[in-house]
Design a protein around this motif. Structure first.
Motif, short mmCIF file in Angstrom:
data_model
loop_
_atom_site.label_atom_id
_atom_site.label_comp_id
_atom_site.label_asym_id
_atom_site.label_seq_id
_atom_site.Cartn_x
_atom_site.Cartn_y
_atom_site.Cartn_z
N GLN A 208 0.83 -1.36 -0.13
CA GLN A 208 -0.03 0.08 0.06
C GLN A 208 0.87 1.46 -0.07
O GLN A 208 0.26 2.31 0.03
N ASP A 209 2.22 1.17 0.14
CA ASP A 209 3.04 2.20 -0.19
C ASP A 209 3.75 2.64 -1.52
O ASP A 209 3.74 1.89 -2.42
N THR A 210 4.11 3.88 -1.64
CA THR A 210 4.84 4.26 -2.79
C THR A 210 6.16 3.48 -2.80
O THR A 210 6.85 4.15 -2.07
N LEU A 211 6.53 2.64 -3.68
CA LEU A 211 7.69 2.16 -3.84
C LEU A 211 8.26 2.50 -5.06
O LEU A 211 7.72 2.52 -6.31
N VAL A 213 12.02 1.20 -7.90
CA VAL A 213 12.77 0.09 -7.87
C VAL A 213 14.07 0.24 -6.98
O VAL A 213 14.74 -0.68 -6.33
N GLU A 214 14.57 1.42 -6.61
CA GLU A 214 15.60 1.68 -5.81
C GLU A 214 15.26 1.15 -4.56
O GLU A 214 16.14 0.42 -3.74
N ASP A 215 14.10 1.28 -3.88
CA ASP A 215 13.38 0.83 -2.58
C ASP A 215 13.70 -0.82 -2.46
O ASP A 215 13.99 -1.25 -1.38
N ILE A 216 13.09 -1.33 -3.61
CA ILE A 216 12.98 -2.80 -3.51
C ILE A 216 14.46 -3.46 -3.69
O ILE A 216 15.01 -4.34 -3.07
N ALA A 217 15.48 -2.91 -4.64
CA ALA A 217 16.68 -3.24 -4.64
C ALA A 217 17.46 -3.23 -3.28
O ALA A 217 18.33 -4.05 -3.10
N ARG A 218 17.23 -1.98 -2.54
CA ARG A 218 17.92 -1.96 -1.34
C ARG A 218 17.66 -3.02 -0.20
O ARG A 218 18.58 -3.49 0.64
N GLN A 219 16.50 -3.82 -0.53
CA GLN A 219 16.08 -4.69 0.40
C GLN A 219 16.70 -6.13 0.15
O GLN A 219 17.13 -6.92 1.13
N GLY A 220 17.53 -6.09 -0.91
CA GLY A 220 18.32 -7.17 -1.42
C GLY A 220 19.77 -6.92 -1.11
O GLY A 220 20.44 -7.76 -2.01
N ASN A 221 19.83 -5.68 -0.82
CA ASN A 221 21.51 -5.22 -0.85
C ASN A 221 22.45 -5.51 -2.30
O ASN A 221 23.46 -5.82 -2.39
N ILE A 222 21.53 -5.01 -3.25
CA ILE A 222 21.98 -4.94 -4.43
C ILE A 222 21.55 -3.65 -5.34
O ILE A 222 20.75 -2.81 -4.78
N CYS A 223 22.33 -3.22 -6.48
CA CYS A 223 22.03 -2.30 -7.13
C CYS A 223 20.52 -2.39 -8.12
O CYS A 223 20.32 -3.37 -8.11
N SER A 237 9.36 -10.94 -14.98
CA SER A 237 8.77 -9.71 -15.16
C SER A 237 9.74 -8.66 -14.33
O SER A 237 10.66 -8.84 -13.66
N SER A 238 9.47 -7.30 -14.55
CA SER A 238 10.07 -6.16 -14.02
C SER A 238 9.67 -6.36 -12.34
O SER A 238 8.43 -6.55 -12.10
N PRO A 239 10.42 -5.55 -11.38
CA PRO A 239 10.05 -5.39 -10.31
C PRO A 239 8.51 -4.66 -10.23
O PRO A 239 7.53 -4.88 -9.34
N ASP A 264 -12.00 3.46 -3.66
CA ASP A 264 -11.06 3.61 -2.41
C ASP A 264 -10.07 2.35 -2.58
O ASP A 264 -9.18 2.70 -2.07
N ILE A 265 -10.62 1.38 -2.59
CA ILE A 265 -9.72 0.21 -2.50
C ILE A 265 -8.59 0.27 -3.83
O ILE A 265 -7.40 -0.05 -3.76
N ALA A 266 -8.96 0.79 -4.88
CA ALA A 266 -8.03 0.92 -5.96
C ALA A 266 -7.12 1.93 -5.67
O ALA A 266 -5.64 1.95 -5.81
N SER A 267 -7.48 3.38 -4.92
CA SER A 267 -6.44 4.07 -4.31
C SER A 267 -5.60 3.62 -3.30
O SER A 267 -4.43 4.00 -3.28
N GLU A 268 -6.10 2.73 -2.36
CA GLU A 268 -5.38 2.18 -1.49
C GLU A 268 -4.20 1.42 -1.82
O GLU A 268 -3.08 1.28 -1.15
N TYR A 269 -4.42 0.78 -2.95
CA TYR A 269 -3.19 -0.07 -3.57
C TYR A 269 -2.43 0.46 -4.72
O TYR A 269 -1.81 -0.28 -5.47
N GLY A 270 -2.47 1.84 -4.67
CA GLY A 270 -1.60 2.60 -5.76
C GLY A 270 -2.13 3.01 -6.75
O GLY A 270 -1.43 3.55 -7.88
#
Length: 303
Positions: A208-211, A213-223, A237-239, A264-270
């Motif tokens: 439900q957050d704004t994410l 690719v940089e945020d996602i990569a950081r969790q894997g400790n990779i670029c 697929s892409s992230p 509302d549900i659509a907005s909640e999930y970005g």
């Protein structure tokens, strides 16, 4: 007992947890058709489990990603997916109908360290291929005959069916061992798989957050580039494409369980655009969010 629908409970790392297996007998059978209102859209998202999975496509066409490979099945074909392999299913346009069962290798292996464990099961689980595909060739009929026997036993549950099902699973594992001996062993990059699972876990907690690719990569400790390559290799697929798919499935669950407004549900999930949300939802489930909600609630009322 056969489950007539997808019952897939996953943890934060997308590991499926079986909650409907037989007591003391880790086997669960499913029969699924893509009816409106079910959680079965065009795709079953990437997940994994310690159990092996035997799959038979009764009708339709499906693209399966297993590990770093992609293959297709047509009606009448099947496959066996190895333990711990990250895999997903994308069904092609039109109706689809499949049967599957998941089972722990210990059903066949028996006690740890036994001959059955050390010669037949453990080597396949550790170094066997990520998957085996079974088609129309005559030698593959051994898989289909055993699959049919096991599925019938799970449906009818006659006295002693567990012993007979164990024999059917033994036949499948023997044939799998023979077939896999002519194929290259599975090479598992455990560090890469752990990074992927860490990223999936974090994404699941932040749907439900704004994410980025940089945020996602950081969790894997990779670029970022390594993150994109890992997603293409293991999830095909892409992230961001994967993230959108997970959000659509989360929105579908909320549609079926609540009366919250669709916008509302659509907005909640970005999804800031309701029309784009409806378009992506229809691509995944074959119907509009409103129609899906009606069908899902009807199923719940009749169950």
């Amino acid at each position: 007992m056969v489950n007539h629908g997808i019952i897939m409970n996953v943890d934060e790392q997308m590991q499926e947890r079986l909650e409907n297996s037989f007591p003391l007998f880790d086997l669960i059978a499913n029969e699924v058709m893509n009816t409106e209102g079910s959680e079965f859209g065009r795709e079953i998202p990437p997940h994994w489990h310690r159990e092996l999975e035997a799959f038979f496509l009764v009708h339709g066409q499906v693209q399966i990603a297993a590990g770093d490979s992609v293959f297709r099945l047509s009606a009448g074909e099947g496959c066996l997916i190895n333990s711990g392999v990250l895999h997903s299913f994308v069904f092609q346009e039109g109706a689809a109908h499949f049967r599957s069962f998941l089972f722990d290798g210990s059903i066949v292996a028996g006690a740890p360290g036994s001959l059955f464990d050390t010669v037949y099961i453990r080597p396949f689980l550790k170094s066997g291929p990520a998957y085996l595909k079974f088609g129309s060739q005559s030698q593959d009929m051994a898989f289909f005959r055993a699959f049919e026997d096991i599925f019938r036993l799970c449906s009818e549950e006659p006295e002693g069916f567990e012993l007979e099902a164990r024999w059917g699973l033994s036949r499948i594992m023997l044939y799998a061992k023979q077939k896999s001996e002519v194929l290259p062993s599975r090479k598992i990059d455990t560090a890469q798989e752990l990074r992927i699972k860490n990223m999936l876990s974090w994404m699941e907690e932040h749907l439900q957050d704004t994410l980025t690719v940089e945020d996602i990569a950081r969790q894997g400790n990779i670029c970022v580039r390594a993150c994109q390559k890992a997603f293409q290799k293991y999830l095909h697929s892409s992230p961001i494409e994967y993230l959108q798919c997970r959000r659509i499935f989360a929105a579908a669950r909320k549609l079926s369980a609540t009366d919250e407004p669709i916008t509302d549900i659509a907005s909640e999930y970005g999804f800031s655009s309701p029309s784009y949300f409806s378009k992506r939802f229809k691509e995944e489930f074959g119907c509009s969010p409103k129609r899906y909600r009606r069908a899902a609630q009807a199923i719940a009322e009749n169950s």
